[in-house]
Design an enzyme around this catalytic site. Structure first.
Site, PDB file in Angstrom:
ATOM      1  N   ASP A 224       0.880  -1.173   0.000  1.00  0.00           N
ATOM      2  CA  ASP A 224       0.000   0.000   0.000  1.00  0.00           C
ATOM      3  C   ASP A 224       0.912   1.215   0.000  1.00  0.00           C
ATOM      4  O   ASP A 224       1.743   1.376   0.901  1.00  0.00           O
ATOM      5  CB  ASP A 224      -0.862   0.027   1.262  1.00  0.00           C
ATOM      6  CG  ASP A 224      -1.936  -1.059   1.263  1.00  0.00           C
ATOM      7  OD1 ASP A 224      -2.079  -1.753   0.249  1.00  0.00           O
ATOM      8  OD2 ASP A 224      -2.627  -1.210   2.286  1.00  0.00           O
ATOM      9  N   ASP A 379     -13.333  -3.721  -1.166  1.00  0.00           N
ATOM     10  CA  ASP A 379     -13.033  -3.352   0.223  1.00  0.00           C
ATOM     11  C   ASP A 379     -14.308  -3.476   1.054  1.00  0.00           C
ATOM     12  O   ASP A 379     -14.936  -2.462   1.393  1.00  0.00           O
ATOM     13  CB  ASP A 379     -12.528  -1.899   0.278  1.00  0.00           C
ATOM     14  CG  ASP A 379     -11.283  -1.686  -0.551  1.00  0.00           C
ATOM     15  OD1 ASP A 379     -10.340  -2.490  -0.443  1.00  0.00           O
ATOM     16  OD2 ASP A 379     -11.245  -0.709  -1.330  1.00  0.00           O
TER      17      ASP A 379
HETATM   18  O1  1PR Z   1     -10.474   3.025  -5.068  1.00  0.00           O
HETATM   19  O2  1PR Z   1      -9.637   2.424  -7.311  1.00  0.00           O
HETATM   20  O3  1PR Z   1      -8.668   4.353  -6.085  1.00  0.00           O
HETATM   21  O4  1PR Z   1      -8.232   2.054  -5.371  1.00  0.00           O
HETATM   22  C1  1PR Z   1      -7.663   2.279  -4.121  1.00  0.00           C
HETATM   23  C2  1PR Z   1      -7.072   0.984  -3.669  1.00  0.00           C
HETATM   24  O5  1PR Z   1      -6.391   1.244  -2.440  1.00  0.00           O
HETATM   25  C3  1PR Z   1      -8.084  -0.105  -3.395  1.00  0.00           C
HETATM   26  O6  1PR Z   1      -7.616  -1.307  -3.963  1.00  0.00           O
HETATM   27  C4  1PR Z   1      -8.131  -0.229  -1.874  1.00  0.00           C
HETATM   28  O7  1PR Z   1      -8.217  -1.585  -1.470  1.00  0.00           O
HETATM   29  C5  1PR Z   1      -6.795   0.326  -1.461  1.00  0.00           C
HETATM   30  N1  1PR Z   1      -6.859   1.062  -0.187  1.00  0.00           N
HETATM   31  C6  1PR Z   1      -7.428   2.261  -0.005  1.00  0.00           C
HETATM   32  N2  1PR Z   1      -7.261   2.650   1.280  1.00  0.00           N
HETATM   33  C7  1PR Z   1      -6.573   1.683   1.891  1.00  0.00           C
HETATM   34  C8  1PR Z   1      -6.151   1.695   3.284  1.00  0.00           C
HETATM   35  O8  1PR Z   1      -5.579   0.728   3.799  1.00  0.00           O
HETATM   36  N3  1PR Z   1      -6.419   2.788   3.988  1.00  0.00           N
HETATM   37  N4  1PR Z   1      -5.637  -0.434   1.136  1.00  0.00           N
HETATM   38  C9  1PR Z   1      -6.309   0.684   0.956  1.00  0.00           C
HETATM   39  C10 1PR Z   1      -6.158  -1.443   1.696  1.00  0.00           C
HETATM   40  C11 1PR Z   1      -5.901  -3.664   1.785  1.00  0.00           C
HETATM   41  C12 1PR Z   1      -4.769  -4.465   1.302  1.00  0.00           C
HETATM   42  C13 1PR Z   1      -3.916  -4.962   2.431  1.00  0.00           C
HETATM   43  C14 1PR Z   1      -4.504  -6.293   2.833  1.00  0.00           C
HETATM   44  C15 1PR Z   1      -3.534  -7.188   3.539  1.00  0.00           C
HETATM   45  N5  1PR Z   1      -6.073  -2.505   0.939  1.00  0.00           N
HETATM   46  O9  1PR Z   1      -4.029  -3.699   0.481  1.00  0.00           O
HETATM   47  O10 1PR Z   1      -2.679  -5.032   1.867  1.00  0.00           O
HETATM   48  O11 1PR Z   1      -5.622  -6.063   3.690  1.00  0.00           O
HETATM   49  O12 1PR Z   1      -3.115  -6.613   4.732  1.00  0.00           O
HETATM   50  P1  1PR Z   1      -2.612  -7.510   5.930  1.00  0.00           P
HETATM   51  O13 1PR Z   1      -1.951  -8.715   5.340  1.00  0.00           O
HETATM   52  O14 1PR Z   1      -1.628  -6.664   6.655  1.00  0.00           O
HETATM   53  O15 1PR Z   1      -3.821  -7.848   6.761  1.00  0.00           O
HETATM   54  P2  1PR Z   1      -9.313   3.028  -5.982  1.00  0.00           P
END
Ligand code: 1PR
Length: 523
Positions: A224, A379
């Site tokens: 991320d 999400d």
């Molecule tokens: O909406 O098309 O602009 O895409 C934005 C992208 O960013 C989406 O794919 C969304 O999932 C991601 N995103 C937005 N905010 C967050 C955040 O964390 N605040 N990432 C985010 C969250 C979750 C996974 C994470 C897994 C594994 N995405 O990326 O890596 O949950 O984590 P873990 O193994 O530590 O539990 P758009």
């Protein structure tokens, strides 16, 4: 010098990077003379058969290509670049291919997920220099919905099993074609490319491997990415999507360095999510494009990029389509793009109108780049209910009751990085996106994200049962056993983790050692 035929669709950057990494120079072919004068020609194809042949016709490349192919000089066709050698394809009825090999290209007919995405093995049928130095049990990266069906058996170089046995490479004289992507197949793929480039090398006899080849479950490292408060682009990680600690954005490392580390440690794929893409415009956020360019120079497994892929109008009133944003990512080295918030908007519109417009980001990008290049990142978070009839969404019965003892829940899709809930549920979203042309689902879960408590198996199972495209399980991995659990208790084709890899709590090879002999993996 290698001449590379680029007809303008897809990720040729990875092929250029892989060849350059091996110390060769690449000339991207711009004219018919470049084809006719090439010493060694590589034709990487991505996208759709019909559009590819149309572009080759428009550029007057068809006859020079046929002349080159009859000249006895080395040729390597990759994926669609191999399929082009056949007479026709079910992907575009009535559009003739180059017809160098007799036979056709057919869609997979199997109960398994299509596209066939991931690392699978090969069974060698002929001697070939491209296998010099191999053990025979290497896995290569495939991503396709159609496969060749040669009419002449003696041109088949390798076969692979996916529901049934299909020809996965062909060879006749100096003409070689592989369905798999050597430029995305790690060290084995680089070796294959090096062998191809050494046209004077002698051939290795086929190495016999018993039993069917098997598709490996993929382990994906996710990064991320966003700018911190000082404006530096960092890899961050949230707890249930909250990436701040004591008011600061968590900084877990530099994107390019971490991606390289995961490649070297054996990640089967790497995903970058530009998590503030919903409010920034990626084409103005050039560092992300630069991250992709630099990463693809050193990382030879598939790269997915998500964040901000949508239609956008800049401050000067210029409009950009989601396809233009995706184009920029593909040109910089992405193999797949992932759409989050915009997919929810598209599905809501589809559900209210009851029909597809043909103009959504999902439809446009999959039409040009093929459905395998379009991932939908969902999400969702749990919403508990007492009874399934209480809400119109698709509800599941849960073994993990809610705070008031509720025995049912539905999964509310969110947009803008979990900031806004929408009335559409994750199962319906996945189904509609598949219908519109998505090739894979990246299934996050806000409740589990960053908790180390394991994947939400009920969510993953419900979505996997509802679609025929591959599903990536994401969110909650805390130990190697969680990966075994998700692969044995759901049909997920791959599992993604972030926190445990960034914090070096569980390295990728520890996950793979734990899975070895229990689940098929790429060693
Ligand atoms: O909406 O098309 O602009 O895409 C934005 C992208 O960013 C989406 O794919 C969304 O999932 C991601 N995103 C937005 N905010 C967050 C955040 O964390 N605040 N990432 C985010 C969250 C979750 C996974 C994470 C897994 C594994 N995405 O990326 O890596 O949950 O984590 P873990 O193994 O530590 O539990 P758009």
């Amino acid at each position: 010098m290698i001449t590379l035929l680029d007809y303008g669709a897809g990720n040729v950057r990875s092929v250029i990077n892989a060849i350059e990494r091996l110390g060769e120079t690449v000339r991207v072919c711009g004219s018919t003379d470049d084809i006719l004068n090439a010493e060694r020609l590589v034709f990487p194809g991505v996208g759709a058969f019909g559009r590819m042949m149309e572009i080759l016709q428009e550029k007057n490349f068809v006859d020079p290509l046929k002349t080159y192919l009859q000249s006895g000089r080395p040729f390597l066709g990759i994926c669609l670049g191999m399929q082009a050698l056949f007479e026709e394809s079910e992907e575009a009825f009535g559009v003739p291919g180059l017809g160098i090999f007799k036979g056709t290209v057919k869609r997979f007919v199997t109960d398994l997920a299509v596209p066939h995405i991931g690392w699978n093995g090969i069974r060698m049928r002929q001697s070939s220099r491209i296998f010099n130095g191999m053990q025979g049990d290497e896995k290569f990266y495939f991503v396709h919905s159609y496969h060749i069906e040669p009419a002449e058996d003696d041109v088949v170089l390798t076969t692979t099993d996916y529901g049934y046995e299909f020809a996965s490479a062909v060879q006749r004289g100096q003409i070689i074609g592989t369905q798999y992507h050597p430029e995305k197949s790690g060290e084995a793929g680089l070796r294959l490319l090096r062998n191809f480039m050494d046209a004077s090398a002698s051939s290795t006899a086929p190495i016999r491997i018993d039993g069917p080849t098997r598709l490996a479950k993929r382990i994906i490292a996710c990064l991320d990415v966003r700018a911190n408060d000082r404006g530096d682009l960092v890899v961050t990680k949230g707890d249930q999507y909250d990436v701040r600690e004591s008011g600061e954005v968590r900084n877990l490392g530099k994107p390019v360095e971490l991606a390289r580390r995961y490649y070297e440690e054996g990640a089967d794929e790497i995903t970058f999510l530009n998590i503030t893409g919903f409010r920034d415009f990626p084409l103005e956020d050039m560092p992300m494009i630069e991250v992709l360019k630099q990463t693809s120079r050193h990382v030879f497994v598939p790269l997915t990029i998500g964040g901000g892929i949508r239609h956008y109008t800049d401050k000067d009133g210029r409009s950009y389509s989601a396809l233009e944003v995706a184009d920029a990512y593909f040109r910089s080295g992405a193999d797949k793009i992932s759409i989050g918030s915009d997919a929810v908007t598209v599905v809501e519109r589809y559900l209210s109108d009851g029909r597809a417009t043909g103009k959504s980001a999902i439809e446009e990008i999959s039409r040009v780049y093929g459905r395998q290049a379009v991932v939908i990142s969902i999400d969702p978070r749990r919403v508990y209910v007492d009874h399934p009839d209480q809400v119109p969404q698709q509800v599941i019965e849960t073994r993990l009751p809610g705070p008031q003892g509720e025995r049912y829940c539905w999964y509310e899709c969110t947009i803008r990085g979990g900031r806004e809930g929408r009335p559409v549920d994750a199962i319906t979203l996945a189904q509609v996106c598949e219908k519109l042309g998505a090739g894979e689902i990246l299934l996050n879960c806000i409740d589990r994200d960053g908790t180390n408590s394991g994947f939400d198996l009920e969510l993953i199972d419900a979505v996997k049962q509802a679609v025929t495209i591959p599903v990536i399980a994401s969110s909650g991995a805390g130990c190697a056993e969680h990966f075994l659990e998700v692969f044995t208790r759901t049909g997920a084709e791959s599992a993604l983790a972030a926190g445990i890899f960034h914090r070096r709590e569980v390295p990728i090879d520890a996950v793979k050692s734990h899975l070895k002999d229990k689940v098929e993996i790429r060693p």
